[in-house]
Write a protein that holds these residues in place. Structure first.
Motif, PDB file in Angstrom:
ATOM      1  N   GLU A 163       0.861  -1.185   0.000  1.00  0.00           N
ATOM      2  CA  GLU A 163       0.000   0.000   0.000  1.00  0.00           C
ATOM      3  C   GLU A 163       0.896   1.233   0.000  1.00  0.00           C
ATOM      4  OE1 GLU A 163      -2.917   2.186   3.108  1.00  0.00           O
ATOM      5  OE2 GLU A 163      -3.471   0.118   2.605  1.00  0.00           O
ATOM      6  N   LEU A 164       0.667   2.123  -0.953  1.00  0.00           N
ATOM      7  CA  LEU A 164       1.489   3.314  -1.059  1.00  0.00           C
ATOM      8  C   LEU A 164       1.152   4.310   0.043  1.00  0.00           C
ATOM      9  CD1 LEU A 164       1.419   3.944  -4.914  1.00  0.00           C
ATOM     10  CD2 LEU A 164       3.064   2.636  -3.566  1.00  0.00           C
ATOM     11  N   LYS A 165       2.191   4.916   0.599  1.00  0.00           N
ATOM     12  CA  LYS A 165       2.008   5.940   1.626  1.00  0.00           C
ATOM     13  C   LYS A 165       1.507   7.232   0.967  1.00  0.00           C
ATOM     14  CE  LYS A 165       5.601   4.178   4.640  1.00  0.00           C
ATOM     15  NZ  LYS A 165       6.911   4.420   5.222  1.00  0.00           N
ATOM     16  N   PRO A 174      -3.618  12.203 -10.069  1.00  0.00           N
ATOM     17  CA  PRO A 174      -2.562  13.057  -9.521  1.00  0.00           C
ATOM     18  C   PRO A 174      -1.708  12.238  -8.557  1.00  0.00           C
ATOM     19  CG  PRO A 174      -4.681  13.589  -8.526  1.00  0.00           C
ATOM     20  CD  PRO A 174      -4.940  12.575  -9.595  1.00  0.00           C
ATOM     21  N   ILE A 175      -0.449  12.605  -8.442  1.00  0.00           N
ATOM     22  CA  ILE A 175       0.458  11.885  -7.546  1.00  0.00           C
ATOM     23  C   ILE A 175       0.179  12.343  -6.115  1.00  0.00           C
ATOM     24  CG2 ILE A 175       2.851  11.427  -6.921  1.00  0.00           C
ATOM     25  CD1 ILE A 175       2.219  10.190  -9.577  1.00  0.00           C
ATOM     26  N   LYS A 177       8.177   7.415  -5.650  1.00  0.00           N
ATOM     27  CA  LYS A 177       9.263   6.452  -5.858  1.00  0.00           C
ATOM     28  C   LYS A 177       8.762   5.018  -5.694  1.00  0.00           C
ATOM     29  CE  LYS A 177      13.032   9.518  -4.699  1.00  0.00           C
ATOM     30  NZ  LYS A 177      14.113   9.843  -3.785  1.00  0.00           N
ATOM     31  N   MET A 178       7.940   4.799  -4.680  1.00  0.00           N
ATOM     32  CA  MET A 178       7.389   3.463  -4.467  1.00  0.00           C
ATOM     33  C   MET A 178       6.413   3.105  -5.589  1.00  0.00           C
ATOM     34  SD  MET A 178       7.491   0.683  -2.874  1.00  0.00           S
ATOM     35  CE  MET A 178       8.264   0.903  -1.309  1.00  0.00           C
ATOM     36  N   THR A 222       8.525   1.977  -8.467  1.00  0.00           N
ATOM     37  CA  THR A 222       9.081   0.653  -8.179  1.00  0.00           C
ATOM     38  C   THR A 222       8.024  -0.431  -8.357  1.00  0.00           C
ATOM     39  OG1 THR A 222      10.682   1.590  -6.633  1.00  0.00           O
ATOM     40  CG2 THR A 222      10.180  -0.762  -6.395  1.00  0.00           C
ATOM     41  N   CYS A 223       6.849  -0.213  -7.803  1.00  0.00           N
ATOM     42  CA  CYS A 223       5.773  -1.211  -7.906  1.00  0.00           C
ATOM     43  C   CYS A 223       5.334  -1.411  -9.350  1.00  0.00           C
ATOM     44  CB  CYS A 223       4.582  -0.795  -7.054  1.00  0.00           C
ATOM     45  SG  CYS A 223       4.869  -0.941  -5.287  1.00  0.00           S
ATOM     46  N   LEU A 224       5.241  -0.317 -10.097  1.00  0.00           N
ATOM     47  CA  LEU A 224       4.849  -0.431 -11.502  1.00  0.00           C
ATOM     48  C   LEU A 224       5.872  -1.226 -12.302  1.00  0.00           C
ATOM     49  CD1 LEU A 224       3.518   3.183 -12.098  1.00  0.00           C
ATOM     50  CD2 LEU A 224       2.163   1.078 -12.157  1.00  0.00           C
TER      51      LEU A 224
END
Length: 131
Positions: A15-17, A110-111, A116-117, A120-122
């Motif tokens: 899960e992205l922060k 939107p980001i 960065k995570m 990486t996940c993509l």
């Protein structure tokens, strides 16, 4: 020859922060516009506040098979990697927009999370296809 994209060796859900950088940049940037154009400053500030709320509510989770989108702990949509055709993160080194295309639709987000995570996940879960 195997044409299916390989998934990451890790099957752990990630899960992205949340990242409040974009909403804060809009709000702070709108302050500088006040003497120049009050209405524009107000609109940008309101949009920044809207994104701030979305940052607090929306979560992206990378699972083994799909990208899941949650609002306040409730799953609202999932996007299976097998349906993805392409993805891109725009405006490096200051990422502000995430785009991905599925077989039947395109999406822009939107980001509002750790960029960065996300990258990486993509790269691990849905590698770009060579044309």
């Amino acid at each position: 020859m195997n044409n299916t994209p390989s998934l990451t060796t890790s099957t752990q859900d990630i899960e992205l922060k949340p990242s409040y950088a974009l909403p804060l940049a809009l709000i702070i940037g709108s302050i500088g516009l006040i003497p120049i154009q009050l209405l524009l400053a107000a609109l940008i500030s309101i949009f920044g506040l809207f994104l701030m709320v979305q940052t607090a509510l929306i979560r992206l989770k990378f699972t083994e098979k799909s990208l899941e989108v949650y609002r306040s702990q409730k799953l609202i949509r999932d996007f299976p990697y097998e349906d993805w055709l392409n993805w891109e993160i725009f405006w490096q080194p200051l990422p502000i927009l995430f785009y991905f295309k599925e077989v039947k639709s395109i999406h822009f987000l939107p980001i509002l999370f750790d960029a960065k995570m996300l990258q990486t996940c993509l790269e691990e879960r849905c590698p770009k296809k060579l044309s």
